[in-house]
Write a protein that holds these residues in place. Structure first.
Motif, PDB file in Angstrom:
ATOM      1  N   PRO A 118       0.806  -1.237   0.000  1.00 41.30           N
ATOM      2  CA  PRO A 118       0.000   0.000   0.000  1.00 41.30           C
ATOM      3  C   PRO A 118       0.832   1.277   0.000  1.00 41.30           C
ATOM      4  O   PRO A 118       0.431   2.273  -0.585  1.00 41.30           O
ATOM      5  CB  PRO A 118      -0.830  -0.142   1.283  1.00 41.30           C
ATOM      6  N   GLY A 119       1.990   1.261   0.654  1.00 38.90           N
ATOM      7  CA  GLY A 119       2.806   2.467   0.716  1.00 38.90           C
ATOM      8  C   GLY A 119       3.738   2.664  -0.464  1.00 38.90           C
ATOM      9  O   GLY A 119       4.437   3.679  -0.541  1.00 38.90           O
ATOM     10  N   GLU A 120       3.760   1.710  -1.380  1.00 42.05           N
ATOM     11  CA  GLU A 120       4.635   1.814  -2.550  1.00 42.05           C
ATOM     12  C   GLU A 120       3.877   2.426  -3.716  1.00 42.05           C
ATOM     13  O   GLU A 120       2.730   2.060  -3.981  1.00 42.05           O
ATOM     14  CB  GLU A 120       5.165   0.434  -2.950  1.00 42.05           C
ATOM     15  N   SER A 121       4.526   3.346  -4.409  1.00 41.73           N
ATOM     16  CA  SER A 121       3.827   4.058  -5.483  1.00 41.73           C
ATOM     17  C   SER A 121       4.635   4.200  -6.758  1.00 41.73           C
ATOM     18  O   SER A 121       4.128   4.771  -7.724  1.00 41.73           O
ATOM     19  CB  SER A 121       3.403   5.452  -4.998  1.00 41.73           C
ATOM     20  N   VAL A 122       5.882   3.742  -6.774  1.00 37.67           N
ATOM     21  CA  VAL A 122       6.695   3.848  -7.978  1.00 37.67           C
ATOM     22  C   VAL A 122       7.360   2.506  -8.248  1.00 37.67           C
ATOM     23  O   VAL A 122       8.071   1.960  -7.387  1.00 37.67           O
ATOM     24  CB  VAL A 122       7.787   4.936  -7.853  1.00 37.67           C
ATOM     25  N   LEU A 123       7.129   1.973  -9.449  1.00 36.95           N
ATOM     26  CA  LEU A 123       7.747   0.736  -9.915  1.00 36.95           C
ATOM     27  C   LEU A 123       8.678   1.079 -11.069  1.00 36.95           C
ATOM     28  O   LEU A 123       8.285   1.810 -11.974  1.00 36.95           O
ATOM     29  CB  LEU A 123       6.685  -0.262 -10.379  1.00 36.95           C
ATOM     30  N   LEU A 124       9.891   0.555 -11.032  1.00 35.62           N
ATOM     31  CA  LEU A 124      10.862   0.871 -12.076  1.00 35.62           C
ATOM     32  C   LEU A 124      11.402  -0.421 -12.671  1.00 35.62           C
ATOM     33  O   LEU A 124      12.021  -1.225 -11.981  1.00 35.62           O
ATOM     34  CB  LEU A 124      12.012   1.710 -11.511  1.00 35.62           C
ATOM     35  N   PHE A 125      11.145  -0.617 -13.972  1.00 31.95           N
ATOM     36  CA  PHE A 125      11.565  -1.812 -14.679  1.00 31.95           C
ATOM     37  C   PHE A 125      12.845  -1.539 -15.466  1.00 31.95           C
ATOM     38  O   PHE A 125      13.327  -0.411 -15.545  1.00 31.95           O
ATOM     39  CB  PHE A 125      10.459  -2.267 -15.635  1.00 31.95           C
ATOM     40  N   GLY A 126      13.385  -2.598 -16.077  1.00 29.93           N
ATOM     41  CA  GLY A 126      14.539  -2.458 -16.940  1.00 29.93           C
ATOM     42  C   GLY A 126      14.131  -2.006 -18.337  1.00 29.93           C
ATOM     43  O   GLY A 126      12.955  -2.022 -18.709  1.00 29.93           O
ATOM     44  N   VAL A 127      15.130  -1.594 -19.123  1.00 31.23           N
ATOM     45  CA  VAL A 127      14.884  -1.151 -20.495  1.00 31.23           C
ATOM     46  C   VAL A 127      15.953  -1.723 -21.417  1.00 31.23           C
ATOM     47  O   VAL A 127      17.075  -2.027 -20.997  1.00 31.23           O
ATOM     48  CB  VAL A 127      14.886   0.387 -20.634  1.00 31.23           C
ATOM     49  N   HIS A 128      15.573  -1.864 -22.691  1.00 28.15           N
ATOM     50  CA  HIS A 128      16.541  -2.059 -23.759  1.00 28.15           C
ATOM     51  C   HIS A 128      16.772  -0.698 -24.404  1.00 28.15           C
ATOM     52  O   HIS A 128      15.815  -0.001 -24.747  1.00 28.15           O
ATOM     53  CB  HIS A 128      16.010  -3.033 -24.809  1.00 28.15           C
ATOM     54  N   ALA A 169       9.044   3.417 -15.958  1.00 32.34           N
ATOM     55  CA  ALA A 169       8.430   3.728 -14.665  1.00 32.34           C
ATOM     56  C   ALA A 169       6.912   3.582 -14.725  1.00 32.34           C
ATOM     57  O   ALA A 169       6.273   3.996 -15.692  1.00 32.34           O
ATOM     58  CB  ALA A 169       8.793   5.141 -14.240  1.00 32.34           C
ATOM     59  N   VAL A 170       6.349   3.000 -13.680  1.00 31.82           N
ATOM     60  CA  VAL A 170       4.897   2.880 -13.513  1.00 31.82           C
ATOM     61  C   VAL A 170       4.563   3.495 -12.155  1.00 31.82           C
ATOM     62  O   VAL A 170       5.137   3.104 -11.138  1.00 31.82           O
ATOM     63  CB  VAL A 170       4.444   1.409 -13.572  1.00 31.82           C
ATOM     64  N   VAL A 171       3.625   4.465 -12.148  1.00 28.80           N
ATOM     65  CA  VAL A 171       3.383   5.270 -10.955  1.00 28.80           C
ATOM     66  C   VAL A 171       1.911   5.200 -10.552  1.00 28.80           C
ATOM     67  O   VAL A 171       1.017   5.275 -11.401  1.00 28.80           O
ATOM     68  CB  VAL A 171       3.784   6.741 -11.203  1.00 28.80           C
ATOM     69  N   ARG A 172       1.690   5.080  -9.276  1.00 29.48           N
ATOM     70  CA  ARG A 172       0.313   5.093  -8.753  1.00 29.48           C
ATOM     71  C   ARG A 172      -0.295   6.479  -8.982  1.00 29.48           C
ATOM     72  O   ARG A 172       0.308   7.503  -8.634  1.00 29.48           O
ATOM     73  CB  ARG A 172       0.328   4.758  -7.258  1.00 29.48           C
ATOM     74  N   ARG A 173      -1.501   6.503  -9.553  1.00 26.45           N
ATOM     75  CA  ARG A 173      -2.135   7.788  -9.877  1.00 26.45           C
ATOM     76  C   ARG A 173      -2.316   8.667  -8.633  1.00 26.45           C
ATOM     77  O   ARG A 173      -2.090   9.884  -8.679  1.00 26.45           O
ATOM     78  CB  ARG A 173      -3.487   7.557 -10.540  1.00 26.45           C
ATOM     79  N   ALA A 174      -2.722   8.073  -7.532  1.00 21.66           N
ATOM     80  CA  ALA A 174      -2.954   8.853  -6.324  1.00 21.66           C
ATOM     81  C   ALA A 174      -1.680   9.575  -5.886  1.00 21.66           C
ATOM     82  O   ALA A 174      -1.741  10.701  -5.381  1.00 21.66           O
ATOM     83  CB  ALA A 174      -3.460   7.953  -5.203  1.00 21.66           C
ATOM     84  N   ALA A 175      -0.515   8.941  -6.096  1.00 21.27           N
ATOM     85  CA  ALA A 175       0.746   9.580  -5.726  1.00 21.27           C
ATOM     86  C   ALA A 175       1.048  10.751  -6.648  1.00 21.27           C
ATOM     87  O   ALA A 175       1.523  11.807  -6.211  1.00 21.27           O
ATOM     88  CB  ALA A 175       1.880   8.562  -5.776  1.00 21.27           C
ATOM     89  N   MET A 176       0.788  10.579  -7.951  1.00 16.93           N
ATOM     90  CA  MET A 176       1.013  11.677  -8.893  1.00 16.93           C
ATOM     91  C   MET A 176       0.105  12.855  -8.582  1.00 16.93           C
ATOM     92  O   MET A 176       0.525  14.020  -8.648  1.00 16.93           O
ATOM     93  CB  MET A 176       0.772  11.199 -10.332  1.00 16.93           C
TER      94      MET A 176
END
Length: 307
Positions: A118-128, A169-176
């Protein structure tokens, strides 16, 4: 109607060919889970060609898609914000028209969203990291999944000018919504400013899967960013990071020296690879700016600068 778990927000302008590549990559990459994913396209193009592409590619999309043709056209940062504003997903990832998704990206993002605390709001994946033809130059990935607390997240961000490649990056809307969208007053540094605000409060979860391709090419918006204006904008962002109070100022200023050195040296290296020695020398002159000199030498990058 219940908002979907994830929106893919896509700002674009006058690049219908690249946008079509990006949209078709979305269709392929999220096919098994498409009913859970919304696509939102904010278009600032001069004609209707981009709208034609959107309708042709997304007709029959199993969830829903949103498209707006902004008249008059918005600035780059305003268009980034508009793409987020017209979307409705609980989480948002931004995919620029010159980047694209990799196979399996949809399932990987939704799985990470389901597992996020619940307290996490930013997910960061790898890229090519690819060229304009989609040829992979290198990867930027994480060896294992790991959550970084705000202090460590800021350290990674503020010592490495390339730590976040935005489509990863994938971000929770509520955090944005709580922290505010991209700040139009800092120009091309708006993304770094956004990550400072989000990382300071929520940290970041790093995930090893590569979900997208980040394209480096001459027409990219980032190509012209090696200039004094970018240095000044990032000076403001470091000042804002200090004001957050998460990390002592003396430490942030050391990170700032590292950031400047990596940023300037990377810009010079890109030009040297293309045989543009005069342009590389011009980029290196950024070291002469007072904002850079005031931060001193970076021991981390001193040997590269000397070379």
């Amino acid at each position: 109607m219940q908002p979907p778990p994830l929106s893919i927000a896509m700002p674009t302008r006058n690049r219908p060919g690249l946008l079509e590549r990006a949209l078709r990559s979305v269709v392929r990459a999220v096919a098994p889970v498409a009913e859970h994913i919304e696509v939102a396209v904010s278009d600032g193009s001069d004609d209707g060609a981009t709208g034609d592409v959107v309708r042709r590619v997304l007709t029959g999309w199993p969830s829903r898609y949103r498209y707006v043709w902004n008249r008059p056209a918005l600035s780059l940062v305003e268009n980034l914000n508009r793409a987020v504003e017209i979307s409705t997903g609980q989480w948002v990832m931004q995919l620029h028209d010159d980047d694209y998704l990799l196979p399996g990206a949809g399932a990987a993002m939704l799985d990470a969203i389901r597992r996020a605390a619940p307290g996490e709001s930013v997910l960061l994946f790898g890229v090519h990291i690819v060229d304009i033809d989609g040829v992979r130059r290198r990867e930027q990935t994480f060896r294992c999944e790991r959550y970084l607390e705000p202090r460590e997240a800021l350290r990674r961000l503020l010592r490495n000018s390339s730590f976040v490649r935005e489509p990863a990056a994938v971000v929770r809307r509520a955090a944005m919504e709580r922290e505010g969208l991209f700040d139009t007053t800092v120009g091309g540094a708006a993304d770094t400013d956004m990550w400072v605000r989000l990382f300071s409060r929520y940290g970041v979860r790093c995930l090893p899967q590569a979900t997208c391709a980040y394209t480096i090419h001459e027409a990219a918006a980032t190509t012209g960013m090696w200039n004094p204006g970018t240095i000044r904008a990032n000076s403001e962002i470091f000042d804002r990071a200090v004001a957050r109070g998460v990390v002592p100022e003396r430490i942030i200023r050391r990170w700032q020296a590292d950031w400047y050195h990596q940023f300037i040296l990377a810009g010079a290296y890109r030009r040297l690879r293309m045989g543009r020695r005069a342009e590389a020398r011009q980029v290196l002159r950024l070291f002469e700016l007072p904002e850079v000199q005031d931060r001193g030498v970076s021991p981390k990058w001193l040997h590269v600068r000397a070379a």
